[in-house]
Structures are given as C-alpha cells and as structure tokens.
Design a protein around this motif. Structure first.
Motif, PDB file in Angstrom:
ATOM      1  N   SER A 104       0.830  -1.207   0.000  1.00  0.00           N
ATOM      2  CA  SER A 104       0.000   0.000   0.000  1.00  0.00           C
ATOM      3  C   SER A 104       0.867   1.261   0.000  1.00  0.00           C
ATOM      4  O   SER A 104       0.619   2.201  -0.751  1.00  0.00           O
ATOM      5  CB  SER A 104      -0.926   0.021   1.223  1.00  0.00           C
ATOM      6  N   ALA A 105       1.889   1.257   0.846  1.00  0.00           N
ATOM      7  CA  ALA A 105       2.794   2.409   0.906  1.00  0.00           C
ATOM      8  C   ALA A 105       3.556   2.560  -0.411  1.00  0.00           C
ATOM      9  O   ALA A 105       3.741   3.677  -0.910  1.00  0.00           O
ATOM     10  CB  ALA A 105       3.775   2.242   2.064  1.00  0.00           C
ATOM     11  N   GLY A 106       3.995   1.437  -0.978  1.00  0.00           N
ATOM     12  CA  GLY A 106       4.685   1.487  -2.268  1.00  0.00           C
ATOM     13  C   GLY A 106       3.792   2.032  -3.363  1.00  0.00           C
ATOM     14  O   GLY A 106       4.232   2.817  -4.206  1.00  0.00           O
ATOM     15  N   ALA A 107       2.530   1.619  -3.375  1.00  0.00           N
ATOM     16  CA  ALA A 107       1.585   2.128  -4.372  1.00  0.00           C
ATOM     17  C   ALA A 107       1.413   3.629  -4.225  1.00  0.00           C
ATOM     18  O   ALA A 107       1.453   4.374  -5.212  1.00  0.00           O
ATOM     19  CB  ALA A 107       0.240   1.414  -4.235  1.00  0.00           C
ATOM     20  N   LEU A 108       1.227   4.076  -2.992  1.00  0.00           N
ATOM     21  CA  LEU A 108       1.048   5.513  -2.753  1.00  0.00           C
ATOM     22  C   LEU A 108       2.280   6.300  -3.177  1.00  0.00           C
ATOM     23  O   LEU A 108       2.165   7.345  -3.838  1.00  0.00           O
ATOM     24  CB  LEU A 108       0.769   5.724  -1.267  1.00  0.00           C
ATOM     25  N   ALA A 109       3.448   5.794  -2.843  1.00  0.00           N
ATOM     26  CA  ALA A 109       4.689   6.494  -3.180  1.00  0.00           C
ATOM     27  C   ALA A 109       4.908   6.560  -4.689  1.00  0.00           C
ATOM     28  O   ALA A 109       5.255   7.618  -5.226  1.00  0.00           O
ATOM     29  CB  ALA A 109       5.883   5.819  -2.505  1.00  0.00           C
ATOM     30  N   GLY A 157       2.529   1.901  -9.857  1.00  0.00           N
ATOM     31  CA  GLY A 157       1.655   2.215  -8.726  1.00  0.00           C
ATOM     32  C   GLY A 157       0.312   1.523  -8.829  1.00  0.00           C
ATOM     33  O   GLY A 157      -0.217   1.012  -7.835  1.00  0.00           O
ATOM     34  N   ALA A 158      -0.245   1.477 -10.033  1.00  0.00           N
ATOM     35  CA  ALA A 158      -1.527   0.787 -10.229  1.00  0.00           C
ATOM     36  C   ALA A 158      -1.377  -0.707  -9.957  1.00  0.00           C
ATOM     37  O   ALA A 158      -2.240  -1.320  -9.311  1.00  0.00           O
ATOM     38  CB  ALA A 158      -2.036   1.030 -11.644  1.00  0.00           C
ATOM     39  N   ALA A 159      -0.292  -1.301 -10.435  1.00  0.00           N
ATOM     40  CA  ALA A 159      -0.063  -2.728 -10.188  1.00  0.00           C
ATOM     41  C   ALA A 159       0.107  -3.006  -8.687  1.00  0.00           C
ATOM     42  O   ALA A 159      -0.445  -3.985  -8.163  1.00  0.00           O
ATOM     43  CB  ALA A 159       1.165  -3.200 -10.957  1.00  0.00           C
ATOM     44  N   LEU A 160       0.839  -2.145  -8.009  1.00  0.00           N
ATOM     45  CA  LEU A 160       0.994  -2.312  -6.560  1.00  0.00           C
ATOM     46  C   LEU A 160      -0.332  -2.129  -5.827  1.00  0.00           C
ATOM     47  O   LEU A 160      -0.613  -2.826  -4.850  1.00  0.00           O
ATOM     48  CB  LEU A 160       2.034  -1.331  -6.016  1.00  0.00           C
ATOM     49  N   ALA A 161      -1.164  -1.205  -6.298  1.00  0.00           N
ATOM     50  CA  ALA A 161      -2.465  -0.987  -5.666  1.00  0.00           C
ATOM     51  C   ALA A 161      -3.357  -2.215  -5.825  1.00  0.00           C
ATOM     52  O   ALA A 161      -4.048  -2.616  -4.878  1.00  0.00           O
ATOM     53  CB  ALA A 161      -3.139   0.250  -6.265  1.00  0.00           C
ATOM     54  N   VAL A 162      -3.342  -2.820  -6.995  1.00  0.00           N
ATOM     55  CA  VAL A 162      -4.129  -4.035  -7.209  1.00  0.00           C
ATOM     56  C   VAL A 162      -3.611  -5.162  -6.317  1.00  0.00           C
ATOM     57  O   VAL A 162      -4.392  -5.880  -5.672  1.00  0.00           O
ATOM     58  CB  VAL A 162      -4.103  -4.445  -8.703  1.00  0.00           C
ATOM     59  N   GLY A 163      -2.293  -5.306  -6.270  1.00  0.00           N
ATOM     60  CA  GLY A 163      -1.707  -6.322  -5.396  1.00  0.00           C
ATOM     61  C   GLY A 163      -2.027  -6.077  -3.934  1.00  0.00           C
ATOM     62  O   GLY A 163      -2.340  -7.012  -3.180  1.00  0.00           O
ATOM     63  N   SER A 164      -1.979  -4.837  -3.536  1.00  0.00           N
ATOM     64  CA  SER A 164      -2.285  -4.479  -2.153  1.00  0.00           C
ATOM     65  C   SER A 164      -3.745  -4.790  -1.821  1.00  0.00           C
ATOM     66  O   SER A 164      -4.045  -5.340  -0.763  1.00  0.00           O
ATOM     67  CB  SER A 164      -2.001  -2.991  -1.928  1.00  0.00           C
ATOM     68  N   ALA A 165      -4.649  -4.440  -2.737  1.00  0.00           N
ATOM     69  CA  ALA A 165      -6.068  -4.744  -2.507  1.00  0.00           C
ATOM     70  C   ALA A 165      -6.275  -6.248  -2.364  1.00  0.00           C
ATOM     71  O   ALA A 165      -7.034  -6.701  -1.499  1.00  0.00           O
ATOM     72  CB  ALA A 165      -6.917  -4.187  -3.646  1.00  0.00           C
TER      73      ALA A 165
END
Length: 110
Positions: free
Chosen positions: A9-14, A72-80
């Motif tokens: 989540s933090a990685g996606a935001l950053a 960031g989008a890929a990290l957000a999907v992974g985080s979700a």
C-alpha cells in the motif's frame, strides 16, 4: 499478511505520487514551450537545439510518469488483493515464460 499489505500500500502511494510529480513537470514544460517561455536564448540553430532539448526533457518526464503510474496501479491491485484475501487460504505465486515476455501468476481460492 499485514506487513506485506502495508508495504505494498505504501509502495503504491509512493509510486503514484512520484508519477504524478513527473506528470506535472512534463505538463509544465509543455506549457512553457506552447507559450514560448523556454528559457532558451539565442537565435537560429542554437535556439532550436535548446527548444528541442526542453521538448525531449518533457517527453522523458511524461514517459517516467507513465512508468511510475503503471507500477503504482499494479501495486495498488496487489495491495487490494492482500487486504481482501482470507488469512487461512494459501496463495501460490509463480513466474514463467510467455510468448513475448515473462508472466506472473497467482493461484488460490476465494
């Protein structure tokens, strides 16, 4: 699961924030070129070279924005997925060759 979910989540935001910064910088350069406020001095070939360099800088920053926003989008999907996945279900992650590139797969049950 929680530390990995927080980290992604933090990685996606950053990365989205970094991508947004590159995108805004690119738009600013494009606006400067449209208004002929490039900061370039001289005339003729020197001026044209300077403007071309500014244009290429803007293009490079736009490319970097796209890369960071995609990551960031890929990290957000992974985080979700990490936040929504039940704790008691095993997940298998695999990397394998595809016809044109490497692929990533996740296997589990919802």
């Amino acid at each position: 699961r929680a530390p990995l979910a927080w980290a992604t989540s933090a990685g996606a935001l950053a990365t989205v924030a970094i991508g947004t910064g590159f995108g805004l910088s690119s738009r600013s350069i494009a606006g400067d070129i449209e208004r002929a406020e490039t900061g370039c001095a001289g005339t003729g070939g020197d001026y044209a070279s300077c403007v071309a360099a500014r244009f290429e800088t803007g293009r490079s920053r736009a490319r970097m924005a796209n890369v960071f926003l995609g990551i960031g989008a890929a990290l957000a999907v992974g985080s979700a997925g990490l936040w929504l996945w039940p704790d008691d279900e095993p997940v298998t992650i695999g990397v394998g060759p595809g016809p044109a590139a490497l692929g990533l797969s996740a296997h589990g049950r919802f």
